[in-house]
Scaffold this motif. Structure first.
Motif, mmCIF file in Angstrom:
data_model
loop_
_atom_site.group_PDB
_atom_site.id
_atom_site.type_symbol
_atom_site.label_atom_id
_atom_site.label_comp_id
_atom_site.label_asym_id
_atom_site.label_seq_id
_atom_site.Cartn_x
_atom_site.Cartn_y
_atom_site.Cartn_z
ATOM 1 N N LEU A 105 0.836 -1.207 0.000
ATOM 2 C CA LEU A 105 0.000 0.000 0.000
ATOM 3 C C LEU A 105 0.873 1.261 0.000
ATOM 4 O O LEU A 105 0.539 2.265 -0.640
ATOM 5 N N LYS A 106 2.000 1.201 0.684
ATOM 6 C CA LYS A 106 2.935 2.328 0.680
ATOM 7 C C LYS A 106 3.543 2.515 -0.698
ATOM 8 O O LYS A 106 3.684 3.643 -1.188
ATOM 9 N N VAL A 107 3.933 1.407 -1.345
ATOM 10 C CA VAL A 107 4.491 1.490 -2.696
ATOM 11 C C VAL A 107 3.489 2.135 -3.644
ATOM 12 O O VAL A 107 3.851 2.949 -4.507
ATOM 13 N N LEU A 108 2.217 1.810 -3.489
ATOM 14 C CA LEU A 108 1.172 2.318 -4.372
ATOM 15 C C LEU A 108 0.746 3.743 -4.021
ATOM 16 O O LEU A 108 -0.119 4.317 -4.686
ATOM 17 N N GLY A 109 1.340 4.308 -2.971
ATOM 18 C CA GLY A 109 0.982 5.663 -2.572
ATOM 19 C C GLY A 109 -0.318 5.740 -1.802
ATOM 20 O O GLY A 109 -0.952 6.802 -1.771
ATOM 21 N N CYS A 110 -0.717 4.639 -1.193
ATOM 22 C CA CYS A 110 -1.988 4.597 -0.451
ATOM 23 C C CYS A 110 -1.754 4.311 1.028
ATOM 24 O O CYS A 110 -2.518 3.565 1.658
ATOM 25 N N GLU A 111 -0.699 4.875 1.569
ATOM 26 C CA GLU A 111 -0.363 4.638 2.964
ATOM 27 C C GLU A 111 -1.486 5.079 3.900
ATOM 28 O O GLU A 111 -1.649 4.537 5.000
ATOM 29 N N ASN A 112 -2.289 6.049 3.468
ATOM 30 C CA ASN A 112 -3.384 6.538 4.306
ATOM 31 C C ASN A 112 -4.395 5.436 4.631
ATOM 32 O O ASN A 112 -5.061 5.476 5.678
ATOM 33 N N LEU A 113 -4.503 4.443 3.750
ATOM 34 C CA LEU A 113 -5.462 3.363 3.971
ATOM 35 C C LEU A 113 -5.085 2.505 5.174
ATOM 36 O O LEU A 113 -5.946 1.859 5.775
ATOM 37 N N ILE A 114 -3.812 2.508 5.520
ATOM 38 C CA ILE A 114 -3.356 1.718 6.669
ATOM 39 C C ILE A 114 -3.969 2.270 7.947
ATOM 40 O O ILE A 114 -4.350 1.516 8.852
ATOM 41 N N GLU A 115 -4.090 3.586 8.016
ATOM 42 C CA GLU A 115 -4.680 4.225 9.192
ATOM 43 C C GLU A 115 -6.209 4.214 9.137
ATOM 44 O O GLU A 115 -6.874 4.095 10.156
ATOM 45 N N GLU A 116 -6.734 4.310 7.932
ATOM 46 C CA GLU A 116 -8.188 4.456 7.788
ATOM 47 C C GLU A 116 -8.938 3.135 7.858
ATOM 48 O O GLU A 116 -10.095 3.088 8.271
ATOM 49 N N LEU A 117 -8.284 2.034 7.452
ATOM 50 C CA LEU A 117 -8.965 0.745 7.366
ATOM 51 C C LEU A 117 -8.423 -0.242 8.385
ATOM 52 O O LEU A 117 -7.261 -0.170 8.786
#
Length: 366
Positions: A105-117
């Motif tokens: 998710l970090k590689v894909l630029g979606c690190e925010n999903l780690i906190e949100e989901l």
């Protein structure tokens, strides 16, 4: 005059190499400004030995000599692909899968999903962001296709503890009820010969009962949490060039970061220590459970915070040798030598593909 000219010429010849080197260094520094920061950072993590890549070559060699394992199908819902990043990963439950999901998710630029989901939401999101190959689709050219494995029997212990024998905590209870309906009660109904005195096992198969179920079930029908690696990832159909092992993850992850140029793939050990064991659970031996000892002599699994139990951390990082030895002894001493060898036959291809040994497990068997 001629002497002075000769001295000047010698001085210039001495200075000229340094001028050339300095100029080249400056030009190189300018070029580095245009190099991807990910590549610059990953260069500092250059691996000492490409063990993870050697395993990939061994896997290819093994498949070449076992042509019957080729199915001709590269599509699998568990092989997730990022076409732009030329990156593919086969998800194997109980082998640091959540840690890898978060890294991707970090590689894909979606690190925010780690906190949100939550954990399950992160897994679902990654499947959407990295859809698997279609039936007629080939992996991206020059891609890195990787998988993470661990000792098949230690993964089996982890799956038993997490999916079969864990029922404390509100969030985990829903999962337990599902596995109770699909696996626990059918296994108990078929394989239980004597009621254990420990009430905990009223709706939980003992480890020997669980193993007996595995021995009499085709591996293709196994749940994904204990299905063999070669069934999940089809390594004889899909070319994996990097194979990481949980037992040497610190070193192997450096190889992955180095060849991909994605430092975000460096798995961070953010979960609770792998040393945490369900106290009392792994000490319940089949012989004790069917003896005349009073149930008060047994401890019960501790209640844990439901958020912590949503994802068990003993799958996130490698166990220390003394901790894995304790797990092996506590669980596999409940089995006979014949049962251990029969179980080995179920996972024999995985043992051979990924170079694992059965010796320690046979030694502790009764």
């Amino acid at each position: 005059m001629q002497w002075h000219s000769t001295k000047l010429l010698l001085a210039l010849l001495l200075v000229l190499p340094y001028v050339v080197l300095f100029t080249a260094y400056c030009w190189w520094g300018e070029d580095q400004k245009h190099v991807s920061p990910a590549i610059q950072r990953s260069a500092a993590l250059a691996p000492r030995t490409p063990a993870a890549q050697r395993r990939g070559r061994h896997l290819a060699s093994y498949c070449n000599s076992h042509a019957h394992l080729r199915t001709g199908r590269q599509s699998s819902r568990d092989i997730m692909v990022s076409r732009p990043h030329r990156l593919a990963w086969c998800k194997i439950p109980k082998v640091a899968s959540t840690s890898v999901v978060q890294s991707l998710l970090k590689v894909l630029g979606c690190e925010n999903l780690i906190e949100e989901l939550g954990i399950s939401g992160q897994h679902t999101a990654l499947r959407r962001l990295m859809p698997h190959l279609s039936a007629d689709e080939q992996p991206p050219d020059a891609s890195t296709t990787f998988m993470v494995v661990r000792h098949p029997f230690l993964r089996l212990i982890s799956a038993y503890r997490d999916k079969i024998a864990t029922k404390s905590g509100k969030m985990v209870m829903a999962q337990f009820q599902k596995f109770r309906r699909l696996y626990n009660m059918p296994i108990i109904s078929k394989y239980r010969q004597q009621e254990p005195h420990d009430k905990f096992y009223k709706d939980v198969p003992t480890f020997p009962e669980f193993v007996q179920y595995l021995l009499e079930t085709p591996v293709e029908d196994y749940n994904e949490h204990w299905r063999p690696y070669h069934v999940i990832c089809r390594p004889c159909d899909v070319p994996y060039n990097v194979v990481l092992k949980l037992e040497s993850l610190d070193e192997d992850i450096q190889t992955l970061v180095f060849i991909t140029g994605f430092p975000e793939l460096a798995i961070s050990k953010t979960h609770q220590s792998a040393a945490v064991i369900d106290e009392g659970l792994e000490l319940r031996r089949a012989s004790d459970l069917q003896s005349n000892q009073h149930p008060e002599n047994f401890s019960t699994p501790p209640m844990e915070n439901s958020e912590r139990r949503e994802h068990r951390s003993n799958d996130s990082i490698e166990l220390k040798s003394d901790e894995s030895s304790a797990l092996i002894k506590n669980f596999f001493s409940q089995l006979t030598t014949a049962q251990v060898w029969a179980l080995f036959k179920k996972f024999e291809i995985d043992f051979e593909m990924f170079l694992y040994s059965i010796d320690q497990f046979v030694t502790v068997a009764s």
